[in-house]
Write an enzyme that holds these catalytic residues in place. Structure first.
Site, PDB file in Angstrom:
ATOM      1  N   HIS A  53       0.839  -1.205   0.000  1.00 31.77           N
ATOM      2  CA  HIS A  53       0.000   0.000   0.000  1.00 31.77           C
ATOM      3  C   HIS A  53       0.876   1.258   0.000  1.00 31.77           C
ATOM      4  O   HIS A  53       0.950   2.002   0.984  1.00 31.77           O
ATOM      5  CB  HIS A  53      -0.944  -0.007   1.199  1.00 31.77           C
ATOM      6  N   ASN A  54       1.525   1.497  -1.127  1.00 31.25           N
ATOM      7  CA  ASN A  54       2.370   2.676  -1.300  1.00 31.25           C
ATOM      8  C   ASN A  54       1.918   3.432  -2.546  1.00 31.25           C
ATOM      9  O   ASN A  54       0.887   3.103  -3.134  1.00 31.25           O
ATOM     10  CB  ASN A  54       3.840   2.253  -1.408  1.00 31.25           C
ATOM     11  N   SER A  55       2.691   4.425  -2.940  1.00 36.74           N
ATOM     12  CA  SER A  55       2.233   5.256  -4.068  1.00 36.74           C
ATOM     13  C   SER A  55       2.275   4.498  -5.398  1.00 36.74           C
ATOM     14  O   SER A  55       1.601   4.884  -6.351  1.00 36.74           O
ATOM     15  CB  SER A  55       3.066   6.537  -4.173  1.00 36.74           C
ATOM     16  N   THR A  56       3.050   3.412  -5.468  1.00 39.80           N
ATOM     17  CA  THR A  56       3.050   2.604  -6.690  1.00 39.80           C
ATOM     18  C   THR A  56       1.706   1.901  -6.850  1.00 39.80           C
ATOM     19  O   THR A  56       1.167   1.805  -7.961  1.00 39.80           O
ATOM     20  CB  THR A  56       4.192   1.577  -6.661  1.00 39.80           C
ATOM     21  N   HIS A  57       1.158   1.403  -5.733  1.00 39.82           N
ATOM     22  CA  HIS A  57      -0.191   0.807  -5.796  1.00 39.82           C
ATOM     23  C   HIS A  57      -1.203   1.867  -6.232  1.00 39.82           C
ATOM     24  O   HIS A  57      -2.075   1.599  -7.064  1.00 39.82           O
ATOM     25  CB  HIS A  57      -0.574   0.239  -4.432  1.00 39.82           C
ATOM     26  N   HIS A  82      -7.083   7.024  -2.937  1.00 43.17           N
ATOM     27  CA  HIS A  82      -7.913   6.014  -2.268  1.00 43.17           C
ATOM     28  C   HIS A  82      -7.221   5.289  -1.121  1.00 43.17           C
ATOM     29  O   HIS A  82      -7.890   4.714  -0.261  1.00 43.17           O
ATOM     30  CB  HIS A  82      -8.426   4.998  -3.302  1.00 43.17           C
ATOM     31  N   ASP A  83      -5.878   5.289  -1.070  1.00 39.68           N
ATOM     32  CA  ASP A  83      -5.161   4.629   0.029  1.00 39.68           C
ATOM     33  C   ASP A  83      -4.145   5.561   0.681  1.00 39.68           C
ATOM     34  O   ASP A  83      -3.173   5.097   1.299  1.00 39.68           O
ATOM     35  CB  ASP A  83      -4.445   3.369  -0.480  1.00 39.68           C
ATOM     36  N   ASP A  97      -8.891  -1.387  -8.031  1.00 38.27           N
ATOM     37  CA  ASP A  97      -8.161  -1.547  -6.769  1.00 38.27           C
ATOM     38  C   ASP A  97      -7.576  -2.943  -6.619  1.00 38.27           C
ATOM     39  O   ASP A  97      -6.522  -3.113  -5.999  1.00 38.27           O
ATOM     40  CB  ASP A  97      -9.115  -1.242  -5.605  1.00 38.27           C
ATOM     41  N   GLN A 145      -3.656 -16.863  -3.155  1.00 35.82           N
ATOM     42  CA  GLN A 145      -4.060 -16.228  -4.412  1.00 35.82           C
ATOM     43  C   GLN A 145      -5.253 -16.951  -5.044  1.00 35.82           C
ATOM     44  O   GLN A 145      -6.175 -16.317  -5.562  1.00 35.82           O
ATOM     45  CB  GLN A 145      -2.881 -16.209  -5.388  1.00 35.82           C
TER      46      GLN A 145
END
Length: 762
Positions: free
Chosen positions: A495-499, A535-536, A659, A710
């Site tokens: 959950h970082n800016s890449t996501h 959003h995150d 998402d 998964q």
């Protein structure tokens, strides 16, 4: 026409009678650019070489006419058929400063595309070739494809009519001629208003169509046209505005086919829809997937509803008057209205339908309409833990209902954004592929030193005209993107800016899909892009369940309900309005701001997983099924899509799919994201150290099977949701990736492999 990919290296032909520093400079420039290069010394050898290789670029030396006339060489090449899509460059001598600049007209008349004033710098030659590649050559690639496009148009069965922005007919295909009885020579160059109209259309239909297409939206519906013979023909028509130079509508493409109206079929359809709509209530609410029923215990088999043994007399005895069963209420909730309607419908329904409706009523009277039943923990611990961790509110109390309060979960300190210089060429080139689903966000992450959101955001927001819509400058947008990106935690593995950038990319991709684009307006598009970006924001790398169990400040602030999603939405607006330099909303009026704000909040809150099945089922029942039931009525489908309530559902579904789209990415990206989210879940093992309930015990880095997690995630959350989204937005490429990725995880699981990749061969 979308940009065409370069499928192979470019071929360049140098026509120089003598080798010198200028020809050497072009040779080395081709080498630097990765272009294949040939050299010809005479006009004859130049033509022969060109006919063999079909070069995209030809450079002709025009400095020394004693060897050959450059104009004559150009005319020789232009006389060949393959040269119509070739860019020919004339190298001209430098003139002393006191001499007038010669006219380029003689060169253009000879067939040259442009000129280059001699300069033996390799960089100057390289820049010239690169400009040609990105300009004229790419345009020529599109023109080259036009022959194929027109061949397809000439042979397709649907009638196609292309008009200019002023509604002057520019092209009709043979199918159009056959349908309408005209020859194209009678139509091309005429305005549509000059052609006879049918009097069977409603009076305001043309105004409705023009209003729609002038806004850049496509129109679909039924239209009566008058043939050359004077007869009226009922057509199904789809009119698509084509955006051209300057971002303006330059053409309209109308696709037409005869509309077949069978009244008897329609009558039967209406009758069957009545019964189908009643019985589908039971099927859709009780089970949200038929494919994975073996994992969900105690669920009724939908196929057994009509075949189950029934006791008709006892059923009739239980069917007393609907008046006695319908409660008299001054104010009715929607669910009460549904129950009342079903009760009334039972009175005149066949026994089997009435029996099914009784089961429907039982379900509707429960409180958890959208909570599917899981297998027991022993049967499927991965699914049980995953769903329990993602879908519960997290309020798993310790003995004595005590909370452990963790003060270090408060808002992190926000980094001060740095100034962003012009986008480096390498990154700009990478961003050229951002409209492709296979775009590699992880390569952008590396190239931007973990700042992909700012760079990708600038490109995407600009392409959707967000600055113009918000009436803010690009500098303000840039500052806002930097501020938001700095507020993501780069220490989080997932959950970082890449996501966030990945979700923004998926959002933009979905917004460009034809049916999505025709359902939403620009306000919806800008809302979706902003919601995806924020959003995150400030995600701590822990789940809602963890925060609630830890009694964190955020959980207390938001009453243990949608804790993180509420925080993301609230903080996004706090950050945005804090400083005028980064306030993208500062120039819009209050009413529009309130509309934007509510829509952004709604989309961000839709990413919270406890209402996952509610959102998916509403989308299926309000959009997928009604559209499928009127498949031949495009106007009816548009009415379904464009209602305010359903546009809301479309936006929620869009961001939900964006998402969690990792399983639908190409395999290597899917594997990397699976590793990142697993690592973040593994890091939550501090629950044990703090004495908190362990929300997802199966995510123990020493024992967890990543393939199993998964598989469970895809089976339980992804497959049905993307089936519904694909049915609406048409995403065959994504579904193919999903299928291949699922097979990959299955193969690892069958090998008893618990890691991301198979072990190396021994």
């Amino acid at each position: 026409m979308p940009p065409l990919e370069m499928t192979s290296e470019l071929n360049v032909l140098l026509v120089f009678a003598k080798e010198d520093s200028q020809s050497d400079a072009f040779w080395w420039a081709c080498d630097r650019a990765g272009f294949r290069c040939n050299i010809a010394r005479t006009p004859e050898s130049a033509v022969e070489c060109f006919l063999d290789k079909h070069h995209e670029i030809i450079v002709i030396d025009g400095r020394h006419s004693r060897y050959f006339e450059p104009e004559a060489v150009c005319r020789l090449i232009r006389a060949t058929k393959p040269s119509e899509n070739t860019v020919i460059l004339a190298v001209v001598p430098q003139k002393p400063p006191d001499q007038d600049e010669p006219s380029v007209l003689p060169l253009l008349c000879a067939g040259f595309s442009r000129r280059f004033v001699e300069n033996s710098s390799v960089s100057a030659c390289y820049n010239e070739l690169i400009q040609i590649e990105h300009g004229e050559v790419r345009c020529q690639f599109k023109l080259r494809a036009c022959n194929s496009v027109f061949t397809a148009l000439e042979h397709c069965q649907e009638a196609v009519e292309i008009t200019s922005e002023d509604h002057i007919i520019q092209y009709v295909n043979p199918a159009f001629e056959r349908m309408m009885g005209y020859h194209k020579g009678e139509l091309i160059g005429k305005e549509l208003t000059e052609l006879p109209k049918s009097d069977k259309n409603r009076a305001d239909l043309l105004d409705t169509i023009n209003t729609c297409i002038k806004k850049g939206k496509e129109w679909q519906g039924i239209y009566y046209a008058r043939k050359k013979s004077g007869d009226s023909i009922q057509q199904h028509v789809k009119i698509i505005p084509v955006i051209g130079q300057g971002g303006k509508i330059r053409h309209f493409v109308a696709i037409k086919r005869p509309h077949i109206d069978n009244n008897n079929q329609v009558s039967q359809m209406i009758l069957s829809i009545y019964y189908m709509s009643i019985t589908s209530l039971c099927l859709s609410i009780e089970c949200h997937s038929l494919r994975h029923r073996d994992r969900r215990k105690d669920s009724i088999d939908a196929r057994s509803l009509s075949s189950r043994g029934s006791d008709a007399p006892s059923l009739q005895n239980r069917r007393y008057s609907s008046v006695a069963r319908i409660h008299s209420m001054t104010i009715e909730a929607p669910i009460t209205k549904v129950i009342n309607i079903i009760n009334a419908a039972q009175e005149s329904s066949p026994v089997t339908v009435a029996e099914a409706l009784d089961r429907v009523l039982e379900i509707l009277r429960t409180t958890e309409l959208y909570s599917p039943q899981l297998a027991s923990k022993e049967d499927d611990p991965h699914t049980n833990d995953l769903v329990g961790g993602l879908m519960s509110d997290g309020l798993r109390r310790l003995s004595g209902n005590e909370y452990v309060f963790c003060k270090n979960m408060s808002q992190s300190q926000l980094a001060i954004p740095v100034t962003l210089n012009d986008v480096p060429p390498s990154i700009a080139e990478m961003l050229n592929d951002e409209e492709c689903w296979e775009f590699n966000i992880l390569e952008l992450e590396a190239a931007t030193h973990k700042r992909p959101l700012t760079y990708l955001g600038l490109k995407i927001f600009t392409s959707f005209g967000a600055c113009e819509f918000l009436n803010c400058s690009e500098a303000t947008l840039r500052s806002w993107l930097q501020l938001i990106e700095a507020s993501y935690h780069s220490s989080n593995s997932y959950h970082n800016s890449t996501h966030a950038a990945d979700v923004l990319h998926a959002t933009a991709y979905f917004l460009r899909k034809e049916r999505v684009k025709s359902s939403l307006d620009q306000l919806d598009e800008v809302v979706a892009l902003i919601a995806a970006t924020v959003h995150d924001v400030d995600h701590p790398g822990r789940t809602n369940s963890f925060l609630c169990n830890a009694g964190s400040e955020l959980a207390i602030l938001y009453n243990d309900t949608a804790v993180l999603e509420s925080h993301h939405a609230a903080l996004a607006f706090q950050l945005t309005v804090r400083d005028s330099k980064s306030n993208i909303f500062k120039n819009i009026d209050r009413n529009q701001f309130r509309t934007l704000r509510q829509a952004i909040i709604d989309m961000v809150l839709a990413t919270e997983m406890t209402r996952h099945f509610e959102h998916v089922n509403k989308f299926v029942n309000s959009i997928n099924k009604p559209m499928a039931s009127i498949n031949s009525d495009c106007e009816g489908q548009a009415n379904i899509r464009n209602s305010p309530e359903n546009r809301l559902l479309i936006k929620r579904m869009l961001i939900k799919c964006a998402d969690v789209a990792n399983p639908c990415r190409p395999l290597e990206l899917c594997i990397e994201w699976a590793g990142r989210i697993s690592e973040e879940y593994f890091a939550q093992d501090e629950e044990k150290r703090q004495g908190l309930p362990v929300v997802m015990p199966v995510f123990d880095r020493n024992t967890c099977s990543v393939p199993k997690s998964q598989i469970s995630f895809i089976d339980y959350f992804i497959t049905d949701m993307f089936d519904a989204w694909d049915a609406f937005a048409s995403l065959p490429g994504l579904m193919e990736h999903l299928s291949e990725n699922y097979k990959y995880w299955k193969s690892l699981d069958e090998m008893k492999c618990k890691s991301l990749r198979p072990p190396p061969p021994s």
